[in-house]
Design a protein around this motif. Structure first.
Motif, mmCIF file in Angstrom:
data_model
loop_
_atom_site.group_PDB
_atom_site.id
_atom_site.type_symbol
_atom_site.label_atom_id
_atom_site.label_comp_id
_atom_site.label_asym_id
_atom_site.label_seq_id
_atom_site.Cartn_x
_atom_site.Cartn_y
_atom_site.Cartn_z
ATOM 1 N N GLN A 20 0.923 -1.234 -0.034
ATOM 2 C CA GLN A 20 -0.092 -0.044 -0.176
ATOM 3 C C GLN A 20 1.004 1.253 0.172
ATOM 4 O O GLN A 20 0.638 2.221 -0.678
ATOM 5 C CB GLN A 20 -1.038 0.174 1.230
ATOM 6 N N GLU A 21 1.916 1.127 0.827
ATOM 7 C CA GLU A 21 2.829 2.499 0.798
ATOM 8 C C GLU A 21 3.393 2.709 -0.536
ATOM 9 O O GLU A 21 3.740 3.723 -0.959
ATOM 10 C CB GLU A 21 3.819 2.181 1.889
ATOM 11 N N LEU A 24 1.173 4.137 -2.876
ATOM 12 C CA LEU A 24 0.982 5.663 -2.523
ATOM 13 C C LEU A 24 2.185 6.536 -3.204
ATOM 14 O O LEU A 24 2.204 7.387 -3.719
ATOM 15 C CB LEU A 24 1.106 5.870 -0.990
ATOM 16 N N GLU A 69 -9.025 1.467 0.649
ATOM 17 C CA GLU A 69 -8.372 2.318 1.666
ATOM 18 C C GLU A 69 -7.227 2.939 0.847
ATOM 19 O O GLU A 69 -6.916 3.931 1.304
ATOM 20 C CB GLU A 69 -7.705 1.059 2.446
ATOM 21 N N VAL A 70 -6.589 2.133 -0.046
ATOM 22 C CA VAL A 70 -5.363 3.029 -0.950
ATOM 23 C C VAL A 70 -6.200 4.445 -1.463
ATOM 24 O O VAL A 70 -5.453 5.529 -1.391
ATOM 25 C CB VAL A 70 -4.988 2.206 -1.818
ATOM 26 N N ALA A 74 -8.604 5.956 -0.669
ATOM 27 C CA ALA A 74 -9.235 6.890 0.368
ATOM 28 C C ALA A 74 -7.792 7.655 0.800
ATOM 29 O O ALA A 74 -7.999 9.034 1.209
ATOM 30 C CB ALA A 74 -9.828 6.330 1.508
ATOM 31 N N ARG A 75 -6.729 6.967 0.983
ATOM 32 C CA ARG A 75 -5.524 7.731 1.641
ATOM 33 C C ARG A 75 -5.111 8.577 0.594
ATOM 34 O O ARG A 75 -4.572 9.646 0.843
ATOM 35 C CB ARG A 75 -4.497 6.562 1.833
ATOM 36 N N GLY A 99 -7.000 11.744 0.599
ATOM 37 C CA GLY A 99 -6.381 12.560 1.984
ATOM 38 C C GLY A 99 -5.289 13.210 1.538
ATOM 39 O O GLY A 99 -5.155 14.390 1.994
ATOM 40 N N GLN A 100 -4.449 12.877 0.935
ATOM 41 C CA GLN A 100 -3.049 13.264 0.602
ATOM 42 C C GLN A 100 -3.302 14.461 -0.436
ATOM 43 O O GLN A 100 -2.740 15.417 -0.330
ATOM 44 C CB GLN A 100 -2.051 12.204 0.079
ATOM 45 N N ARG A 124 -14.638 6.434 3.436
ATOM 46 C CA ARG A 124 -13.247 6.297 3.827
ATOM 47 C C ARG A 124 -12.521 7.498 3.614
ATOM 48 O O ARG A 124 -11.594 7.971 4.365
ATOM 49 C CB ARG A 124 -12.717 5.043 3.310
ATOM 50 N N ALA A 125 -12.707 8.415 2.654
ATOM 51 C CA ALA A 125 -12.229 9.495 2.322
ATOM 52 C C ALA A 125 -12.375 10.599 3.221
ATOM 53 O O ALA A 125 -11.525 10.971 3.603
ATOM 54 C CB ALA A 125 -12.294 9.912 0.754
ATOM 55 N N GLN A 174 -10.459 9.719 6.304
ATOM 56 C CA GLN A 174 -9.012 10.115 6.381
ATOM 57 C C GLN A 174 -8.881 11.521 6.415
ATOM 58 O O GLN A 174 -7.917 12.111 7.149
ATOM 59 C CB GLN A 174 -8.549 9.819 4.847
#
Length: 875
Positions: A163-164, A167, A188-189, A191-192, A195-196, A220-221, A224
């Motif tokens: 996942q990292e 991103l 989940e990815v 949503a992250r 957020g970023q 999920r967003a 975040q």
């Protein structure tokens, strides 16, 4: 240098024009097909008002046949002389969720639904015309081949960092592909990333083909970004399916109503006034002419004003979520400017939709999906549609081919699955994903789900129904299996009582309809459609993107058919593997596969996905015979709308069946040729019922085997394979009565409940009529088969439907007998009407009358009595 740059630009624009022309040609073919097939209303029943919101009214209907249209498809609904508009929120099996502008009441018994799926494709064509005003570089790039390199070993310890890595890749590249098998955290990815990008000050658009996928990503967003963000920062446009969103401050319609409470209250007043006027109309009272129209006009103006408020909220939002259909049809979405676009479930999106979504992004595009789950659905049989609408973006870019060749494309790959029990994930990993998947440590907790009964401790269970009389029938182009449906319901109910939530999945629409109706009988209509019930039924296609503690997968195919249906036996391409993959990976902790193993293994090649699943379960799970597992399940299920009883002992089933027959006023029996003639007790019971005035109709595989005194009630039914009894449209018997030979301990099922019996009657094409017949004959078909013989072969003639709704007499031995058909004359019909003693509800006799559309049976007291029957009503 300048000249070369200009040539490159001209070449790029030429390629773009050619690509857009190809897209439009494919879309035009699909539109033409939908227009040709559309126009006819879909018949829907049992509509229930599930939710009232600021945007309108959410209804759930049951369709009489499964249909496909994307979320957001515009619809018109006609009911009791009233018509309203709305859109499709979701389709699951034969269950259709609609968002309507106006209320039709708490319950709608029957409605006609006119859908316009071509509208969405036409809107997409319009957006493609405007594509040159947007980011064509990004739109072209998303369809370009993706480089691939030799695959290298990835240790399990590195899988957790996938996942990292995704991103990081999305932060560096303008276009990022994210491949995530089931349960690996694609949403989940996304949503992250949302957020970023929000923290960078960017504006983000989240899109998908399905409402439920958008709901999950938006929720999920928002989590975040956090609650500190002001209202309207994250906005969900359109209709939400998840209860957590329906009443939240993330919905654009809720935000618009909160900002303009005066408009909201005025709208409620007008809706109440309109409902009151309609109530007066139904009660026979009058009101000033034109008043309902004035109220409706005022409502339309208010809705338009609220829509403007909603559009303003969307234009100011920093993170916007909607379906691909809405992005192409709502100006507030497609006219906006977005720094990043996140496309989820991309494997089910058309290539033109992917191109359009990419053109909306100014800086970055992230494409997320799984090309080993279900592909896009298009219906037109043209080459253009096959190439541009039936292939997904992973196939277009060469990503899927690279993995098939053992290479690693330059994309982000999520490998750590957190959803499934390791045994369930093992099948997908071995046979679908080639060992790319790893199990997260938390999946060990799924053992608690697998520990639940039935079959405690087994995460994978193959229930072999080959020792039960589970015969497969056809309904149109689909298939169904009554016994396996009864078994699936009994098993799912036991799973639910043991604390797990369960889904009943099947490849076939007809079986999904039967399973859905059984659930409604068990839980009630509202209960079956509630998330809180913990039980759901759908086709595999409609359940992609969802998951459940336990899944009962009903494969349906069995003897009674020559071979498995195309959904299971299709070898061209990987459609069968995708289908099985989706079905298996919906289960978190327990998977039950109901199958006639002997039938499928004798008719499928060794490398068929279903046979691979059987072998895997045999090695890593448990195989149990249907009769053995049935011994641990409840033999009697009773609720307000359904009663289901299993019988395995001859004396008890005989007594129960005879008691039902003695009390029945209308009896229909299907008798297979293999059963020979009915025994004396059965014959005597049926004759006695007929003498008491019960209406009889006996559909037999071999009518000549019946005793002469029952012949007037016998209709030829060559496909009859299993004893079936329908009593008073409310009781259905499967598997009884067989001849009392005492050599076989048979399994029979008794089901009662008006709605489930209605569904079974429709699927089995049994008699749907409830009046008119006196009992002297089972109908016109029985009369003809008892009175007229084929001069060519001596077999009985029967009534068949011809072109234009007309009927004729044809040989029951067709196609083995090629005798020319005979005309169904008015004299034959007149003689039948006299012999049967058929009367209208007022007690008047009928007479035969020729008409342009064929023969009619008209009341002899016409025009005072206007009762008219067509030939098809008399069969």
């Amino acid at each position: 240098m300048e000249m070369e740059k200009r040539k490159n630009e001209e070449s790029f624009m030429k390629n773009t024009e050619e690509l857009l022309a190809a897209f439009n040609a494919a879309l035009a073919d699909e539109i033409a097909y939908l227009l040709h097939e559309g126009g006819r209303p879909l018949q829907a029943v049992d509509g229930v008002l599930m939710h009232r919101s600021e945007a309108g009214f959410l209804y759930v209907f049951e369709l009489e046949a499964e249909a496909f249209f994307p979320d957001g498809t515009p619809v018109r609904v006609r009911c009791s002389g009233r018509e309203t508009r709305g859109e499709v929120v979701a389709v699951r099996g034969v269950e259709l969720t609609l968002a309507l502008w106006e209320s039709l009441g708490d319950y709608v018994e029957r409605a006609e639904i006119f859908n316009e799926p071509w509208f969405l494709l036409a809107a997409l064509q319009e957006r493609l015309k405007e594509a040159t005003e947007r980011n064509l570089l990004l739109a072209q790039a998303v369809l370009a081949p993706v480089p691939a390199r030799a695959r290298c070993f990835l240790p399990p310890s590195a899988a957790g960092a996938a996942q990292e890595e995704a991103l990081r890749m999305a932060a560096e590249r303008p276009v990022t592909f994210l491949w995530g098998p089931p349960g690996t955290g694609k949403t989940e990815v996304l949503a992250r990333l949302a957020g970023q990008f929000y923290e960078r000050g960017w504006r983000v658009l989240i899109v998908s083909h399905a409402n439920v996928a958008v709901d999950g990503a938006v929720l999920r967003a928002a989590a975040q970004i956090g609650e500190a963000a002001p209202p309207g920062t994250v906005v969900r446009c359109g209709w939400a399916r998840l209860p957590a969103l329906q009443k939240s401050g993330l919905l654009a319609s809720n935000l618009a109503a909160a900002r303009r409470p005066d408009l909201r209250e005025r709208r409620r007043e007008l809706e109440a006034a309109l409902n009151a006027l309609l109530g007066e109309l139904r009660a026979g009272r009058r009101y000033p002419a034109g008043l309902p129209g004035e109220v409706e006009r005022a409502l339309r103006e208010l809705r338009a004003e609220l829509k403007e408020v909603e559009a303003e909220i969307v234009r100011k939002a920093r993170v916007v979520g909607c379906t691909l259909a809405m992005a192409a049809t709502d100006a507030a979405i497609y006219s906006g400017r977005y720094d990043a676009v996140l496309l989820d479930e991309a494997s089910m999106a058309y290539l033109p939709q992917v191109f359009f979504a990419a053109s909306l992004a100014r800086k970055k595009l992230v494409v997320s999906g799984d090309f080993r789950q279900l592909a896009p659905v298009a219906l037109a049989p043209t080459e253009a549609v096959k190439y541009w609408l039936k292939r997904d973006v992973f196939e277009q870019t060469g990503i899927a081919a690279a993995f098939a060749e053992g290479k690693m494309p330059e994309i982000a790959v999520l490998r750590l699955q957190r959803r499934m029990h390791p045994a369930i994930a093992g099948f997908a990993n071995d046979f679908v994903y080639g060992g790319l998947l790893y199990n997260a440590p938390e999946t060990s907790r799924r053992a608690a789900l697998a520990a639940a009964a039935p079959c405690p401790g087994a995460a994978l269970v193959l229930v072999d129904l080959s020792d039960l009389p589970a015969l497969c029938y056809r309904h149109g182009s689909s298939r169904f299996n009554p016994l396996s449906a009864f078994y699936a319901l009994t098993l799912a109910r036991q799973i639910r009582q043991n604390g797990l939530r369960a889904a009943l999945l099947t490849p076939y629409a007809a079986q999904a309809r039967l399973l859905s109706e059984l659930l409604k009988g068990l839980l009630g209509v509202a209960g079956a459609r509630s998330e809180a019930a913990g039980l759901a039924a759908a086709t595999i296609h409609r359940f992609q993107g969802a998951e459940q503690d336990a899944v009962v997968l009903d494969l349906v195919d069995a003897f009674g058919q020559r071979g498995p249906g195309g959904l299971l036996s299709r070898r061209k391409g990987d459609a069968g593997r995708r289908l099985v993959n989706v079905a298996v990976t919906r289960a978190r902790g327990k998977l039950f596969v109901l199958a006639d193993r002997a039938f499928l293994e004798s008719r499928l090649p060794p490398d068929a996905p279903v046979r691979e699943l059987f072998r895997f379960i045999a090695q890593n799970g448990r195989v149990v015979k249907g009769r053995e597992l049935l011994g641990s399940l409840p033999v009697h299920i009773r609720s307000q709308g359904l009663e289901l009883t299993w019988y395995t002992e001859s004396r008890s089933v005989r007594e129960a069946w005879e008691e039902d027959v003695r009390q029945g006023a209308a009896l229909q029996l299907e008798w297979p040729a293999a059963a020979g003639p009915p025994g004396r007790p059965v014959t005597a019971l049926l004759l006695k019922a007929g003498q008491k005035g019960a209406r009889l109709c006996l559909r037999a595989g071999r009518p000549a085997a019946f005793p002469p005194e029952l012949r007037p009630y016998v209709v030829s039914r060559p496909p009859a394979r299993m004893p079936l009894t329908l009593i008073d449209r409310n009781i259905f018997w499967y598997g009884y009565p067989w001849p009392e030979d005492g050599r076989v301990d048979r399994v029979s099922v008794r089901v009662s409940g008006e709605k489930i019996c209605r569904t079974l009657m429709c699927l089995l094409e049994m008699d749907l009529r409830s009046e008119f017949f006196s009992g002297r004959y089972a109908g016109l078909t029985a009369y003809v088969e008892n009175r007229f013989l084929c001069p060519g072969c001596g077999r009985p003639l029967t009534v068949r439907a011809g072109a234009g709704g007309r009927h004729f007499l044809g040989c029951t031995a067709y196609p083995h007998c090629d005798q020319a058909p005979y005309k169904l004359t008015a004299q034959i019909l007149e003689e039948y009407l006299a012999a049967s003693g058929l009367t209208c509800p007022a007690g008047h006799l009928f007479k035969a009358v020729p008409a342009k559309s064929g023969l009619l049976a008209v009341c002899s007291h016409t025009p005072a009595c206007r009762c008219v029957l067509r030939v098809r009503d008399l069969l």
